[in-house]
Design a protein around this motif. Structure first.
Motif, PDB file in Angstrom:
ATOM      1  N   ALA A 207       0.870  -1.181   0.027  1.00  0.00           N
ATOM      2  CA  ALA A 207      -0.027   0.039  -0.033  1.00  0.00           C
ATOM      3  C   ALA A 207       0.834   1.229  -0.025  1.00  0.00           C
ATOM      4  O   ALA A 207       0.520   2.324  -0.689  1.00  0.00           O
ATOM      5  CB  ALA A 207      -0.931  -0.039   1.368  1.00  0.00           C
ATOM      6  N   TYR A 208       2.023   1.205   0.747  1.00  0.00           N
ATOM      7  CA  TYR A 208       2.877   2.417   0.744  1.00  0.00           C
ATOM      8  C   TYR A 208       3.393   2.831  -0.527  1.00  0.00           C
ATOM      9  O   TYR A 208       3.614   4.037  -1.040  1.00  0.00           O
ATOM     10  CB  TYR A 208       4.149   1.979   1.790  1.00  0.00           C
ATOM     11  N   TYR A 209       3.637   1.807  -1.367  1.00  0.00           N
ATOM     12  CA  TYR A 209       4.367   2.068  -2.530  1.00  0.00           C
ATOM     13  C   TYR A 209       3.151   2.540  -3.717  1.00  0.00           C
ATOM     14  O   TYR A 209       3.712   3.388  -4.562  1.00  0.00           O
ATOM     15  CB  TYR A 209       4.852   0.698  -3.315  1.00  0.00           C
ATOM     16  N   ARG A 210       2.064   2.204  -3.441  1.00  0.00           N
ATOM     17  CA  ARG A 210       1.038   2.745  -4.028  1.00  0.00           C
ATOM     18  C   ARG A 210       0.588   4.261  -3.843  1.00  0.00           C
ATOM     19  O   ARG A 210       0.372   5.118  -4.505  1.00  0.00           O
ATOM     20  CB  ARG A 210      -0.481   1.925  -4.036  1.00  0.00           C
ATOM     21  N   LEU A 211       0.829   4.348  -2.679  1.00  0.00           N
ATOM     22  CA  LEU A 211       0.790   6.025  -2.042  1.00  0.00           C
ATOM     23  C   LEU A 211       1.889   6.822  -2.637  1.00  0.00           C
ATOM     24  O   LEU A 211       1.554   7.769  -3.269  1.00  0.00           O
ATOM     25  CB  LEU A 211       0.832   6.107  -0.480  1.00  0.00           C
ATOM     26  N   LEU A 212       3.145   6.295  -2.598  1.00  0.00           N
ATOM     27  CA  LEU A 212       4.076   6.990  -3.424  1.00  0.00           C
ATOM     28  C   LEU A 212       3.922   7.365  -4.830  1.00  0.00           C
ATOM     29  O   LEU A 212       4.021   8.229  -5.599  1.00  0.00           O
ATOM     30  CB  LEU A 212       5.350   6.286  -3.199  1.00  0.00           C
TER      31      LEU A 212
ATOM     32  N   TYR B 173      13.196  -1.595  -3.362  1.00  0.00           N
ATOM     33  CA  TYR B 173      13.309  -2.207  -4.486  1.00  0.00           C
ATOM     34  C   TYR B 173      12.733  -3.660  -4.403  1.00  0.00           C
ATOM     35  O   TYR B 173      12.033  -4.230  -5.022  1.00  0.00           O
ATOM     36  CB  TYR B 173      14.494  -2.163  -5.321  1.00  0.00           C
ATOM     37  N   ALA B 174      12.953  -4.248  -3.211  1.00  0.00           N
ATOM     38  CA  ALA B 174      12.751  -5.313  -3.012  1.00  0.00           C
ATOM     39  C   ALA B 174      11.131  -5.584  -2.437  1.00  0.00           C
ATOM     40  O   ALA B 174      10.839  -6.722  -2.068  1.00  0.00           O
ATOM     41  CB  ALA B 174      13.671  -6.376  -1.961  1.00  0.00           C
ATOM     42  N   ALA B 175      10.727  -4.423  -2.278  1.00  0.00           N
ATOM     43  CA  ALA B 175       9.266  -4.318  -1.407  1.00  0.00           C
ATOM     44  C   ALA B 175       9.410  -4.694   0.058  1.00  0.00           C
ATOM     45  O   ALA B 175       8.440  -5.403   0.293  1.00  0.00           O
ATOM     46  CB  ALA B 175       8.340  -5.014  -2.406  1.00  0.00           C
ATOM     47  N   ARG B 176      10.455  -4.526   0.505  1.00  0.00           N
ATOM     48  CA  ARG B 176      10.584  -4.912   1.950  1.00  0.00           C
ATOM     49  C   ARG B 176      10.927  -3.533   2.956  1.00  0.00           C
ATOM     50  O   ARG B 176      11.642  -3.901   3.784  1.00  0.00           O
ATOM     51  CB  ARG B 176      11.635  -5.938   1.936  1.00  0.00           C
ATOM     52  N   SER B 177      10.275  -2.386   2.585  1.00  0.00           N
ATOM     53  CA  SER B 177      10.413  -1.496   3.332  1.00  0.00           C
ATOM     54  C   SER B 177      10.176  -1.592   4.943  1.00  0.00           C
ATOM     55  O   SER B 177       8.964  -2.108   4.979  1.00  0.00           O
ATOM     56  CB  SER B 177       9.930  -0.203   2.842  1.00  0.00           C
ATOM     57  N   THR B 178      10.745  -0.945   5.680  1.00  0.00           N
ATOM     58  CA  THR B 178      10.526  -0.966   7.193  1.00  0.00           C
ATOM     59  C   THR B 178       9.663   0.177   7.550  1.00  0.00           C
ATOM     60  O   THR B 178       9.646   1.016   6.663  1.00  0.00           O
ATOM     61  CB  THR B 178      11.872  -1.212   8.021  1.00  0.00           C
ATOM     62  N   PRO B 179       8.842   0.031   8.768  1.00  0.00           N
ATOM     63  CA  PRO B 179       8.224   1.171   8.944  1.00  0.00           C
ATOM     64  C   PRO B 179       8.848   2.614   9.108  1.00  0.00           C
ATOM     65  O   PRO B 179       8.629   3.569   8.697  1.00  0.00           O
ATOM     66  CB  PRO B 179       7.591   0.843  10.530  1.00  0.00           C
ATOM     67  N   LEU B 180      10.171   2.268   9.657  1.00  0.00           N
ATOM     68  CA  LEU B 180      11.135   3.564   9.668  1.00  0.00           C
ATOM     69  C   LEU B 180      11.700   4.062   8.396  1.00  0.00           C
ATOM     70  O   LEU B 180      11.703   5.158   7.968  1.00  0.00           O
ATOM     71  CB  LEU B 180      12.776   3.132  10.731  1.00  0.00           C
ATOM     72  N   ASP B 181      11.850   3.121   7.570  1.00  0.00           N
ATOM     73  CA  ASP B 181      12.067   3.437   6.055  1.00  0.00           C
ATOM     74  C   ASP B 181      10.805   4.491   5.314  1.00  0.00           C
ATOM     75  O   ASP B 181      10.939   5.474   4.813  1.00  0.00           O
ATOM     76  CB  ASP B 181      12.036   2.231   5.263  1.00  0.00           C
ATOM     77  N   LYS B 182       9.589   3.861   5.709  1.00  0.00           N
ATOM     78  CA  LYS B 182       8.561   4.672   5.302  1.00  0.00           C
ATOM     79  C   LYS B 182       8.450   5.973   5.730  1.00  0.00           C
ATOM     80  O   LYS B 182       8.102   7.033   4.986  1.00  0.00           O
ATOM     81  CB  LYS B 182       7.419   3.785   5.415  1.00  0.00           C
ATOM     82  N   MET B 183       8.613   6.315   7.091  1.00  0.00           N
ATOM     83  CA  MET B 183       8.804   7.440   7.781  1.00  0.00           C
ATOM     84  C   MET B 183       9.951   8.414   7.131  1.00  0.00           C
ATOM     85  O   MET B 183       9.652   9.494   6.992  1.00  0.00           O
ATOM     86  CB  MET B 183       9.122   7.399   9.220  1.00  0.00           C
ATOM     87  N   ARG B 184      11.079   7.735   6.820  1.00  0.00           N
ATOM     88  CA  ARG B 184      12.085   8.406   6.553  1.00  0.00           C
ATOM     89  C   ARG B 184      11.995   8.834   5.106  1.00  0.00           C
ATOM     90  O   ARG B 184      12.363  10.184   4.811  1.00  0.00           O
ATOM     91  CB  ARG B 184      13.491   7.621   6.465  1.00  0.00           C
ATOM     92  N   ILE B 185      11.345   8.319   3.939  1.00  0.00           N
ATOM     93  CA  ILE B 185      11.039   8.689   2.990  1.00  0.00           C
ATOM     94  C   ILE B 185      10.303  10.161   2.850  1.00  0.00           C
ATOM     95  O   ILE B 185      10.382  10.887   1.883  1.00  0.00           O
ATOM     96  CB  ILE B 185      10.328   7.654   2.047  1.00  0.00           C
ATOM     97  N   LEU B 186       9.159  10.023   3.660  1.00  0.00           N
ATOM     98  CA  LEU B 186       8.567  11.189   3.668  1.00  0.00           C
ATOM     99  C   LEU B 186       8.717  12.257   4.833  1.00  0.00           C
ATOM    100  O   LEU B 186       8.228  13.475   4.811  1.00  0.00           O
ATOM    101  CB  LEU B 186       7.093  10.631   4.303  1.00  0.00           C
ATOM    102  N   THR B 187       9.893  12.199   5.358  1.00  0.00           N
ATOM    103  CA  THR B 187      10.649  13.279   5.993  1.00  0.00           C
ATOM    104  C   THR B 187      11.206  14.237   5.286  1.00  0.00           C
ATOM    105  O   THR B 187      11.686  13.994   4.226  1.00  0.00           O
ATOM    106  CB  THR B 187      11.396  12.674   7.358  1.00  0.00           C
ATOM    107  N   GLY B 188      10.994  15.630   5.820  1.00  0.00           N
ATOM    108  CA  GLY B 188      11.745  16.718   4.987  1.00  0.00           C
ATOM    109  C   GLY B 188      10.897  17.244   4.076  1.00  0.00           C
ATOM    110  O   GLY B 188       9.661  17.358   3.849  1.00  0.00           O
ATOM    111  N   LYS B 189      11.529  17.991   3.244  1.00  0.00           N
ATOM    112  CA  LYS B 189      10.997  19.093   2.368  1.00  0.00           C
ATOM    113  C   LYS B 189      10.459  18.244   1.381  1.00  0.00           C
ATOM    114  O   LYS B 189      11.110  17.622   0.517  1.00  0.00           O
ATOM    115  CB  LYS B 189      11.869  19.921   1.757  1.00  0.00           C
ATOM    116  N   PRO B 190       9.200  18.035   1.035  1.00  0.00           N
ATOM    117  CA  PRO B 190       8.492  17.413   0.078  1.00  0.00           C
ATOM    118  C   PRO B 190       8.897  17.773  -1.420  1.00  0.00           C
ATOM    119  O   PRO B 190       8.899  19.089  -1.788  1.00  0.00           O
ATOM    120  CB  PRO B 190       7.074  17.351   0.205  1.00  0.00           C
ATOM    121  N   PRO B 191       9.050  16.914  -2.284  1.00  0.00           N
ATOM    122  CA  PRO B 191       9.194  17.333  -3.802  1.00  0.00           C
ATOM    123  C   PRO B 191       8.109  17.789  -4.661  1.00  0.00           C
ATOM    124  O   PRO B 191       8.200  18.098  -5.589  1.00  0.00           O
ATOM    125  CB  PRO B 191      10.045  15.878  -4.413  1.00  0.00           C
ATOM    126  N   VAL B 192       6.969  17.883  -4.091  1.00  0.00           N
ATOM    127  CA  VAL B 192       5.777  18.344  -4.727  1.00  0.00           C
ATOM    128  C   VAL B 192       5.120  19.307  -3.770  1.00  0.00           C
ATOM    129  O   VAL B 192       5.282  19.368  -2.538  1.00  0.00           O
ATOM    130  CB  VAL B 192       4.909  17.131  -4.845  1.00  0.00           C
TER     131      VAL B 192
END
Length: 396
Positions: free
Chosen positions: A318-323, A355-374
Motif C-alpha cells: 500500500a505504501y508504494y501505491r501511495l508514493l 526495490y525488494a518491496a521490503r521497506s520497514t516502518p522506519l524506512d517509510k517514515m524516512r522517505i516522507l520526512t523533510g521538504k517534499p518534492p511536490v
C-alpha cells in the motif's frame, strides 16, 4: 510436443512467474506431474528482467542459479540534474532468450508446451485452441497482466536496444537511472547495462500518464543519446513494453473480474508486482517457491493459498501505491524526476529494501520526512482524488 492428457498441475502462461513456478516444482516437488503452457513459441516473451544482488535469499538465488545471467560487481550509478551517486549494490539481469533456453534444458521434455494457447480453464483442467482437453488436479493462471477499470495509476513505457559499439563504450557498471535527459511531459530516464566492453543495453523509459508507445520517437531519442556519447552503434536486438504503475483501486473487484473458481490466479495478472517500480523478480521467486512447497502437501488448497498471498501482497504494498499516487497526481509531469532525485539521496540500505518491496516502518517514515518534492496542496488533492483507471487507450 504432445503432453500428458492428465496432470497434477497445469501452469498457464510461460512468462517469468509461470516459468519459475515450473522450475520450482521440478526442484522441490518432483513427484508431481506438470506442464507449462505458453501461447507463444518461446517462454518469457521478449523481455529483460533485472534485480539487485541482495533482493533474493539463498533459496531464491539457488532457483535462478542455472540461468546464464549478466552480473556486475562494483555497484551501480544514478544520475539526476542536481545529484549523481554511485551505490554499492551489485546488479543482475536475465534475458528472456536465456530464460527460454534454460527452461527447455531444465524441465522435463513432456512438460514443455509452447505454441499451446489456452482458450478455457477451470478447476479441473484446461482446453487448448486446438480443442485438446487436459485434465489437471490444479490449474495455476500465470498469464500476463491486463488493463483494468478496477485499478488506477499510470504507465511505465519503454523501448530498449541491445547495441554493439564500434569501440569500447566506457560504461563500467549499470546506470539504473540517467535522468539528466530531457523530460518531455513524463518522468524520463535512460537505463544502461554494459554487457561487454563493446556491447550495451540502452533503454529509454517513461513514467507517463498514457500507455501510448511511440516506437519511432523512442528509437530516435536513443540514437540521439548514443550519438551524444560519441558511440557508433548497430542494433543487435530490441524490446518494448507498457507496464501498469498501480496507485490504487478495488483489488478484490480486480481479482474477481479475472478469477475462475478453482483456479489459482498468480503472476502479474494476479497482482504480484511491485506497484511502483514494476520489478517482479524477487516477488516471482518468492511466490514460485511458496506455491511449489504448498503443492507438495495439498493441491486442492492452492487457489486459497494464492488468493491469501495476493491479498497480503496488496496490503503490504500500500505504501508504494501511495508514493505512486504522489508521483502521478501531485507532481507536474516534467518535474517528476525530482521525486526520484530526492529519494536517491537517502541511505542505501533503505533504497535496497524499497526495490525488494521490503521497506520497514522506519524506512517509510524516512522517505516522507523533510521538504517534499511536490507542493502540499497538490499532494492533498492527489490523496483525495480517485486516480485514472488503468485501461489502455484511455488517458487520465
Amino acid at each position: 510436443m504432445s503432453g500428458q492428457s492428465s496432470l497434477d498441475i497445469a501452469i498457464v502462461g510461460g512468462g517469468l512467474a509461470g516459468g519459475l513456478l515450473a522450475l520450482a516444482l521440478q526442484r522441490h516437488a518432483p513427484e508431481l506431474s506438470f506442464a507449462l503452457f505458453e501461447a507463444g513459441e518461446a517462454y518469457g516473451g521478449n523481455h529483460r528482467w533485472s534485480w539487485f544482488e541482495h533482493d533474493l535469499d539463498t533459496a531464491g538465488n539457488a532457483l535462478l542459479a542455472p540461468f546464464p545471467k549478466a552480473e556486475w560487481t562494483g555497484g551501480n550509478d544514478v544520475r539526476f540534474p542536481a545529484h549523481s551517486r554511485r551505490l554499492d549494490s551489485n546488479y543482475r539481469s536475465l534475458d528472456s532468450r536465456d530464460f527460454d533456453a534454460g527452461l527447455r534444458k531444465l524441465l522435463p521434455q513432456q512438460s514443455i508446451r509452447t505454441g499451446s494457447k489456452v482458450v478455457g480453464l477451470d478447476g479441473s483442467g484446461i482446453t487448448l485452441e486446438s480443442g485438446e482437453r487436459i485434465a489437471a488436479r490444479a490449474v495455476v493462471d500465470c498469464r500476463d497482466a491486463v488493463p483494468s477499470e478496477h485499478l488506477t495509476g499510470g504507465w511505465q513505457v519503454f523501448l530498449g536496444q541491445h547495441l554493439r559499439t564500434a569501440a569500447p563504450h566506457g560504461i563500467e557498471r549499470p546506470v539504473i537511472m540517467d535522468a539528466t535527459v530531457e523530460q518531455p511531459g513524463a518522468y524520463r530516464f535512460v537505463y544502461l547495462l554494459p554487457l561487454d566492453p563493446d556491447e550495451i543495453f540502452v533503454e529509454d523509459t517513461y513514467y507517463a500518464d498514457s500507455p501510448e508507445l511511440d516506437a519511432e520517437t523512442l528509437r530516435q531519442r536513443i540514437e540521439d543519446y548514443v550519438t551524444a556519447k560519441g558511440w557508433k552503434v548497430e542494433v543487435v536486438h530490441e524490446e518494448t513494453g507498457v507496464l501498469p504503475v498501480i496507485t490504487g483501486g478495488d483489488f478484490e473487484a480486480y481479482r474477481a473480474s479475472l478469477t475462475t473458481p478453482g483456479v489459482a490466479l498468480a503472476g502479474a495478472r494476479g497482482g504480484f508486482v511491485h506497484p511502483l517500480t514494476s520489478y517482479t523478480v524477487p516477488i516471482a521467486v518468492r511466490n514460485a517457491l511458496a506455491i511449489a512447497e504448498a503443492a507438495r502437501n495439498d493441491l486442492v488448497s492452492l487457489p486459497h493459498l494464492v488468493e491469501s498471498r495476493a491479498q497480503d501482497h496488496w496490503r503490504g504494498t500500500a505504501y508504494y501505491r501511495l508514493l505512486g499516487k504522489m508521483l502521478f497526481e501531485a507532481a507536474e509531469p516534467s518535474e517528476r524526476y525530482r521525486v526520484f532525485e530526492r529519494f536517491y539521496r537517502l541511505p542505501e540500505p533503505l533504497i535496497s529494501r524499497f526495490y525488494a518491496a521490503r521497506s520497514t516502518p522506519l524506512d517509510k517514515m524516512r522517505i516522507l520526512t523533510g521538504k517534499p518534492p511536490v507542493s502540499v496542496s497538490r499532494a492533498i488533492r492527489a490523496l483525495l482524488g480517485k486516480g485514472a483507471p488503468l485501461v489502455q487507450g484511455k488517458s487520465p
